[in-house]
Design a protein around this motif. Sequence first.
Motif, PDB file in Angstrom:
ATOM      1  N   LEU A  85       0.824  -1.211   0.000  1.00 34.98           N
ATOM      2  CA  LEU A  85       0.000   0.000   0.000  1.00 34.98           C
ATOM      3  C   LEU A  85       0.860   1.264   0.000  1.00 34.98           C
ATOM      4  CD1 LEU A  85      -2.713  -1.202   2.531  1.00 34.98           C
ATOM      5  CD2 LEU A  85      -3.081  -0.695   0.117  1.00 34.98           C
ATOM      6  N   ALA A  86       1.993   1.230   0.708  1.00 34.41           N
ATOM      7  CA  ALA A  86       2.906   2.377   0.694  1.00 34.41           C
ATOM      8  C   ALA A  86       3.475   2.586  -0.707  1.00 34.41           C
ATOM      9  CB  ALA A  86       4.025   2.166   1.703  1.00 34.41           C
ATOM     10  N   ALA A  87       3.774   1.475  -1.400  1.00 32.80           N
ATOM     11  CA  ALA A  87       4.276   1.577  -2.774  1.00 32.80           C
ATOM     12  C   ALA A  87       3.207   2.139  -3.706  1.00 32.80           C
ATOM     13  CB  ALA A  87       4.731   0.200  -3.256  1.00 32.80           C
ATOM     14  N   VAL A  88       1.966   1.693  -3.536  1.00 29.00           N
ATOM     15  CA  VAL A  88       0.864   2.216  -4.356  1.00 29.00           C
ATOM     16  C   VAL A  88       0.709   3.719  -4.139  1.00 29.00           C
ATOM     17  CG1 VAL A  88      -1.647   2.195  -4.653  1.00 29.00           C
ATOM     18  CG2 VAL A  88      -0.396   0.038  -4.464  1.00 29.00           C
ATOM     19  N   GLU A  89       0.762   4.133  -2.889  1.00 24.63           N
ATOM     20  CA  GLU A  89       0.627   5.553  -2.567  1.00 24.63           C
ATOM     21  C   GLU A  89       1.763   6.368  -3.189  1.00 24.63           C
ATOM     22  OE1 GLU A  89       0.936   7.597   1.628  1.00 24.63           O
ATOM     23  OE2 GLU A  89      -1.021   6.609   1.434  1.00 24.63           O
ATOM     24  N   ALA A  90       2.980   5.845  -3.118  1.00 23.65           N
ATOM     25  CA  ALA A  90       4.130   6.560  -3.691  1.00 23.65           C
ATOM     26  C   ALA A  90       4.040   6.633  -5.209  1.00 23.65           C
ATOM     27  CB  ALA A  90       5.423   5.870  -3.268  1.00 23.65           C
ATOM     28  N   VAL A  91       3.634   5.529  -5.849  1.00 25.89           N
ATOM     29  CA  VAL A  91       3.510   5.505  -7.315  1.00 25.89           C
ATOM     30  C   VAL A  91       2.454   6.500  -7.793  1.00 25.89           C
ATOM     31  CG1 VAL A  91       2.765   4.081  -9.267  1.00 25.89           C
ATOM     32  CG2 VAL A  91       4.374   3.160  -7.593  1.00 25.89           C
ATOM     33  N   LEU A  92       1.350   6.581  -7.073  1.00 24.32           N
ATOM     34  CA  LEU A  92       0.300   7.531  -7.449  1.00 24.32           C
ATOM     35  C   LEU A  92       0.805   8.971  -7.383  1.00 24.32           C
ATOM     36  CD1 LEU A  92      -2.829   5.969  -5.661  1.00 24.32           C
ATOM     37  CD2 LEU A  92      -2.345   6.031  -8.115  1.00 24.32           C
ATOM     38  N   ARG A  93       1.566   9.276  -6.356  1.00 26.83           N
ATOM     39  CA  ARG A  93       2.120  10.636  -6.235  1.00 26.83           C
ATOM     40  C   ARG A  93       3.102  10.935  -7.371  1.00 26.83           C
ATOM     41  NH1 ARG A  93       4.362  11.451  -0.291  1.00 26.83           N
ATOM     42  NH2 ARG A  93       4.663  13.561  -1.128  1.00 26.83           N
TER      43      ARG A  93
END
Length: 331
Positions: free
Chosen positions: A181-189
Amino acid sequence: MAIFENDICPVCQKVFEEGDDIVVCPECGTPHHRECYNQLGKCANSALHGEGFVFKRAASEKTENSKQEEQNSSVPPFFANLVADIEKQNKSENAENLRQGADNPAQNPFVPPRLDGQDGMGIKEIDGQPVAYVATAVGANARRFVNVFSKNKTLGWNWSALIFGPYYFLYRKMIREGLFLAAVEAVLRILVSMLFRDIVSAFNQGYNSIAQGLMQNTVSSAEVSGKLVELINSTGFSKVLLLEWALICIVHIVCALLADSVYKKRIVKIVKDADSKLEQDAFFGVSSFVGQSEDARPEEIKRLYLSSVGGVSMFLPLCVYFLVTFLFNMF
């Protein structure tokens, strides 16, 4: 064994001796020989549980009282009465704590907590696993999670997960899910920054100019906020912030909906696999908890294992947060 010295098993009426395998009723605290308890199939005082019965160690209390009287005889009456009142209050608090159980099993992993459901009925098991073990593995805020787990809902709502998102998963040691989930959040940003590259570039240039002016005293600190607002409006950076905020909110809402069910699966698996892990000597840190004592029973070691593998961690979310922030600033 010293804590049950001079106490008597209510089933066989024999005094507990060094090396006896003893179990304690999670409802009232009455000690039994494990064999006697299994033979009876319940606590010898189970009929009194509905009346709020709590086991009292008469022999030990008598010894403690005699020692206290000897101590009190050597001090003035005023102080003796004060000490007696304090001792009475402490015994009352201890009895209440034993009756209610430990809200935080991590503080006392050897006492099975008495956790009640919302309907007032005691919750005995979670997916076939004893609630005392589940509570020990949860650690902090165990009462809340046991009640949530007992409802067997796929979707729930966790306010902490809504606020902290992926880092809440890491706090509860759900490492795989938290990192994903942290990776998903970073990729979206990063995707938002790439989609509005020109706007982000213009904003960064203006921001660096303001920062440089502040350092060279050409821009006062009172003017900074006004210049930042003007910069955001002139570059259109507000729509970048709005889109990024909306996407992050979606991720955090998903976290809030799934956190409890995902956490339940993790805790149940930890409890279910505990015996096999201990048999394989997977818990190499047991000796650091129980030392070299030969009196450490499998029950105690299992609870120590659950509280260690389960529980919470502040180190994981902080490390991942700083790592993600560092990587994001490199783009």
